[in-house]
Design a protein around this motif. Structure first.
Motif, PDB file in Angstrom:
ATOM      1  N   SER A 109     -94.970  18.184 -72.616  1.00 20.41           N
ATOM      2  CA  SER A 109     -96.398  17.416 -73.228  1.00 20.41           C
ATOM      3  C   SER A 109     -96.223  16.925 -74.392  1.00 20.41           C
ATOM      4  CB  SER A 109     -97.412  18.842 -73.343  1.00 20.41           C
ATOM      5  OG  SER A 109     -97.048  19.721 -74.218  1.00 20.41           O
ATOM      6  N   TYR A 110     -96.963  16.044 -74.933  1.00 19.03           N
ATOM      7  CA  TYR A 110     -96.781  15.340 -76.118  1.00 19.03           C
ATOM      8  C   TYR A 110     -98.173  14.738 -76.642  1.00 19.03           C
ATOM      9  CZ  TYR A 110     -94.232  12.847 -79.677  1.00 19.03           C
ATOM     10  OH  TYR A 110     -93.820  12.377 -80.890  1.00 19.03           O
ATOM     11  N   VAL A 111     -98.496  14.799 -77.840  1.00 15.33           N
ATOM     12  CA  VAL A 111     -99.786  14.235 -78.300  1.00 15.33           C
ATOM     13  C   VAL A 111     -99.712  12.573 -78.636  1.00 15.33           C
ATOM     14  CG1 VAL A 111    -101.222  14.263 -80.177  1.00 15.33           C
ATOM     15  CG2 VAL A 111    -100.427  16.324 -79.418  1.00 15.33           C
ATOM     16  N   PHE A 112    -100.435  11.949 -77.935  1.00 21.20           N
ATOM     17  CA  PHE A 112    -100.311  10.525 -77.797  1.00 21.20           C
ATOM     18  C   PHE A 112    -101.603  10.107 -78.930  1.00 21.20           C
ATOM     19  CE2 PHE A 112     -98.515   8.960 -73.601  1.00 21.20           C
ATOM     20  CZ  PHE A 112     -97.143   9.846 -73.902  1.00 21.20           C
ATOM     21  N   THR A 113    -101.436   8.993 -79.597  1.00 19.69           N
ATOM     22  CA  THR A 113    -102.262   8.430 -80.597  1.00 19.69           C
ATOM     23  C   THR A 113    -103.126   7.133 -80.083  1.00 19.69           C
ATOM     24  OG1 THR A 113    -100.874   9.360 -82.301  1.00 19.69           O
ATOM     25  CG2 THR A 113    -102.487   7.889 -82.724  1.00 19.69           C
ATOM     26  N   LYS A 114    -104.209   7.194 -80.153  1.00 21.79           N
ATOM     27  CA  LYS A 114    -105.301   5.981 -79.898  1.00 21.79           C
ATOM     28  C   LYS A 114    -104.723   4.753 -80.490  1.00 21.79           C
ATOM     29  CE  LYS A 114    -109.606   4.059 -79.938  1.00 21.79           C
ATOM     30  NZ  LYS A 114    -111.266   4.610 -80.117  1.00 21.79           N
ATOM     31  N   GLY A 115    -104.511   3.711 -79.582  1.00 19.94           N
ATOM     32  CA  GLY A 115    -104.215   2.491 -80.259  1.00 19.94           C
ATOM     33  C   GLY A 115    -102.556   2.154 -80.381  1.00 19.94           C
ATOM     34  N   THR A 116    -101.741   3.178 -79.704  1.00 20.27           N
ATOM     35  CA  THR A 116    -100.469   3.146 -79.675  1.00 20.27           C
ATOM     36  C   THR A 116    -100.011   2.942 -78.121  1.00 20.27           C
ATOM     37  OG1 THR A 116    -100.220   4.788 -81.420  1.00 20.27           O
ATOM     38  CG2 THR A 116     -98.179   4.462 -80.100  1.00 20.27           C
ATOM     39  N   GLN A 117     -98.960   2.152 -77.988  1.00 16.04           N
ATOM     40  CA  GLN A 117     -98.782   2.065 -76.566  1.00 16.04           C
ATOM     41  C   GLN A 117     -97.504   2.639 -76.584  1.00 16.04           C
ATOM     42  OE1 GLN A 117     -97.998  -2.078 -75.266  1.00 16.04           O
ATOM     43  NE2 GLN A 117     -97.449  -1.515 -73.345  1.00 16.04           N
ATOM     44  N   TYR A 118     -97.203   3.477 -75.233  1.00 12.00           N
ATOM     45  CA  TYR A 118     -95.960   4.330 -75.160  1.00 12.00           C
ATOM     46  C   TYR A 118     -95.273   3.855 -73.758  1.00 12.00           C
ATOM     47  CZ  TYR A 118     -98.378   7.394 -78.365  1.00 12.00           C
ATOM     48  OH  TYR A 118     -98.799   7.911 -79.593  1.00 12.00           O
ATOM     49  N   SER A 174     -84.930  13.185 -53.653  1.00 12.12           N
ATOM     50  CA  SER A 174     -83.877  13.149 -54.497  1.00 12.12           C
ATOM     51  C   SER A 174     -82.321  13.894 -54.204  1.00 12.12           C
ATOM     52  CB  SER A 174     -84.260  13.950 -55.863  1.00 12.12           C
ATOM     53  OG  SER A 174     -83.286  13.909 -56.822  1.00 12.12           O
ATOM     54  N   THR A 175     -81.402  13.548 -54.434  1.00 16.55           N
ATOM     55  CA  THR A 175     -80.107  13.913 -54.146  1.00 16.55           C
ATOM     56  C   THR A 175     -79.446  14.858 -55.052  1.00 16.55           C
ATOM     57  OG1 THR A 175     -78.845  12.026 -54.843  1.00 16.55           O
ATOM     58  CG2 THR A 175     -79.504  11.995 -52.585  1.00 16.55           C
ATOM     59  N   GLN A 176     -79.840  14.580 -56.355  1.00 12.53           N
ATOM     60  CA  GLN A 176     -79.201  15.448 -57.555  1.00 12.53           C
ATOM     61  C   GLN A 176     -80.210  16.292 -58.235  1.00 12.53           C
ATOM     62  OE1 GLN A 176     -75.714  15.259 -58.215  1.00 12.53           O
ATOM     63  NE2 GLN A 176     -75.792  13.796 -56.485  1.00 12.53           N
ATOM     64  N   PHE A 177     -81.430  15.953 -58.109  1.00 17.30           N
ATOM     65  CA  PHE A 177     -82.563  16.695 -58.914  1.00 17.30           C
ATOM     66  C   PHE A 177     -82.240  16.785 -60.332  1.00 17.30           C
ATOM     67  CE2 PHE A 177     -82.611  17.872 -54.494  1.00 17.30           C
ATOM     68  CZ  PHE A 177     -84.105  18.031 -54.207  1.00 17.30           C
ATOM     69  N   CYS A 178     -81.340  15.550 -61.038  1.00 14.77           N
ATOM     70  CA  CYS A 178     -81.062  15.634 -62.142  1.00 14.77           C
ATOM     71  C   CYS A 178     -81.181  14.551 -62.922  1.00 14.77           C
ATOM     72  CB  CYS A 178     -79.547  16.194 -62.253  1.00 14.77           C
ATOM     73  SG  CYS A 178     -78.877  16.369 -64.013  1.00 14.77           S
ATOM     74  N   GLY A 179     -81.875  14.288 -64.056  1.00 17.70           N
ATOM     75  CA  GLY A 179     -81.804  13.104 -64.860  1.00 17.70           C
ATOM     76  C   GLY A 179     -82.105  13.336 -66.201  1.00 17.70           C
ATOM     77  N   GLY A 180     -82.605  12.404 -67.043  1.00 16.17           N
ATOM     78  CA  GLY A 180     -83.029  12.391 -68.152  1.00 16.17           C
ATOM     79  C   GLY A 180     -84.024  11.142 -68.469  1.00 16.17           C
ATOM     80  N   SER A 181     -84.677  11.402 -69.594  1.00 14.75           N
ATOM     81  CA  SER A 181     -85.851  10.385 -69.946  1.00 14.75           C
ATOM     82  C   SER A 181     -86.008  10.418 -71.381  1.00 14.75           C
ATOM     83  CB  SER A 181     -87.339  11.144 -69.282  1.00 14.75           C
ATOM     84  OG  SER A 181     -88.326  10.118 -69.606  1.00 14.75           O
ATOM     85  N   ALA A 182     -86.603   9.087 -71.694  1.00 14.95           N
ATOM     86  CA  ALA A 182     -86.845   8.880 -73.034  1.00 14.95           C
ATOM     87  C   ALA A 182     -88.276   8.372 -73.242  1.00 14.95           C
ATOM     88  CB  ALA A 182     -85.850   7.837 -73.668  1.00 14.95           C
ATOM     89  N   LEU A 183     -89.084   8.788 -74.321  1.00 13.98           N
ATOM     90  CA  LEU A 183     -90.292   8.300 -74.630  1.00 13.98           C
ATOM     91  C   LEU A 183     -90.084   7.422 -76.008  1.00 13.98           C
ATOM     92  CD1 LEU A 183     -93.263   8.632 -74.618  1.00 13.98           C
ATOM     93  CD2 LEU A 183     -93.179  10.730 -76.003  1.00 13.98           C
ATOM     94  N   GLY A 184     -90.812   6.361 -76.055  1.00  8.71           N
ATOM     95  CA  GLY A 184     -90.773   5.554 -77.063  1.00  8.71           C
ATOM     96  C   GLY A 184     -92.488   5.081 -77.237  1.00  8.71           C
ATOM     97  N   PHE A 185     -92.368   4.403 -78.421  1.00  9.31           N
ATOM     98  CA  PHE A 185     -93.664   3.841 -78.688  1.00  9.31           C
ATOM     99  C   PHE A 185     -93.709   2.621 -79.501  1.00  9.31           C
ATOM    100  CE2 PHE A 185     -94.410   4.254 -83.373  1.00  9.31           C
ATOM    101  CZ  PHE A 185     -93.262   4.919 -83.680  1.00  9.31           C
ATOM    102  N   LYS A 186     -94.697   1.756 -79.493  1.00 11.26           N
ATOM    103  CA  LYS A 186     -95.053   0.719 -80.379  1.00 11.26           C
ATOM    104  C   LYS A 186     -96.439   0.501 -80.802  1.00 11.26           C
ATOM    105  CE  LYS A 186     -95.073  -3.216 -77.323  1.00 11.26           C
ATOM    106  NZ  LYS A 186     -94.500  -4.516 -77.076  1.00 11.26           N
TER     107      LYS A 186
END
Length: 143
Positions: A63-72, A130-142
């Motif tokens: 979970s993460y708190v998103f802010t109005k007016g921001t694109q993620y 999925s074959t590996q059930f393993c990965g990564g992810s990144a969250l960015g904003f502008k």
């Protein structure tokens, strides 16, 4: 003395035979690879490890708190250039799905979401063939 020795050896062989070897998920390498793949103009916020524990977990959620007016933007990295069936879905505070990386049967490597309401959002990763059930992810904003 020999009888005790053989009993211990036999017990050890049963323990070794009963142990299953699971592939280790090195999600850290995928999260590190994902950060530079954020689209131009997005600033890195946070990375997430996606470890489905060899298929024993059906979803991984943060979970993460998103802010109005921001694109993620949330992207997914796995083996090679594909997402290996990892789907990222975004849910608002009422658990309504607002975005998904599976669109028209295709797996997208990233989703963008323009936030219109400040609040907690749930980032959920699921596995579709999925074959590996393993990965990564990144969250960015502008803004």
């Amino acid at each position: 003395m020999k009888k005790v020795f053989y009993t211990i050896i036999t017990a050890c062989l049963f323990l070794i035979a009963g142990t299953t070897v699971k592939a280790q998920c090195n999600a850290e390498q995928y999260t590190n690879a994902c950060i530079p793949k954020l689209a131009s103009g997005f600033n890195f916020l946070k990375s997430y490890k996606i470890d489905g524990q060899g298929g024993s977990k059906t979803k991984v959620e943060y979970s993460y708190v998103f802010t109005k007016g921001t694109q993620y933007m949330i992207n997914v990295c796995a083996t090679g250039e594909s997402t290996d069936g990892i789907i990222v879905s975004l849910f608002d505070s009422n658990r309504n799905q607002v975005a998904s990386s599976k669109f028209n049967g295709q797996f997208l490597s990233a989703i963008a979401y323009p936030c219109n309401t400040t609040g907690i959002y749930y980032i959920q990763y699921t596995f579709d063939n999925s074959t590996q059930f393993c990965g990564g992810s990144a969250l960015g904003f502008k803004r």
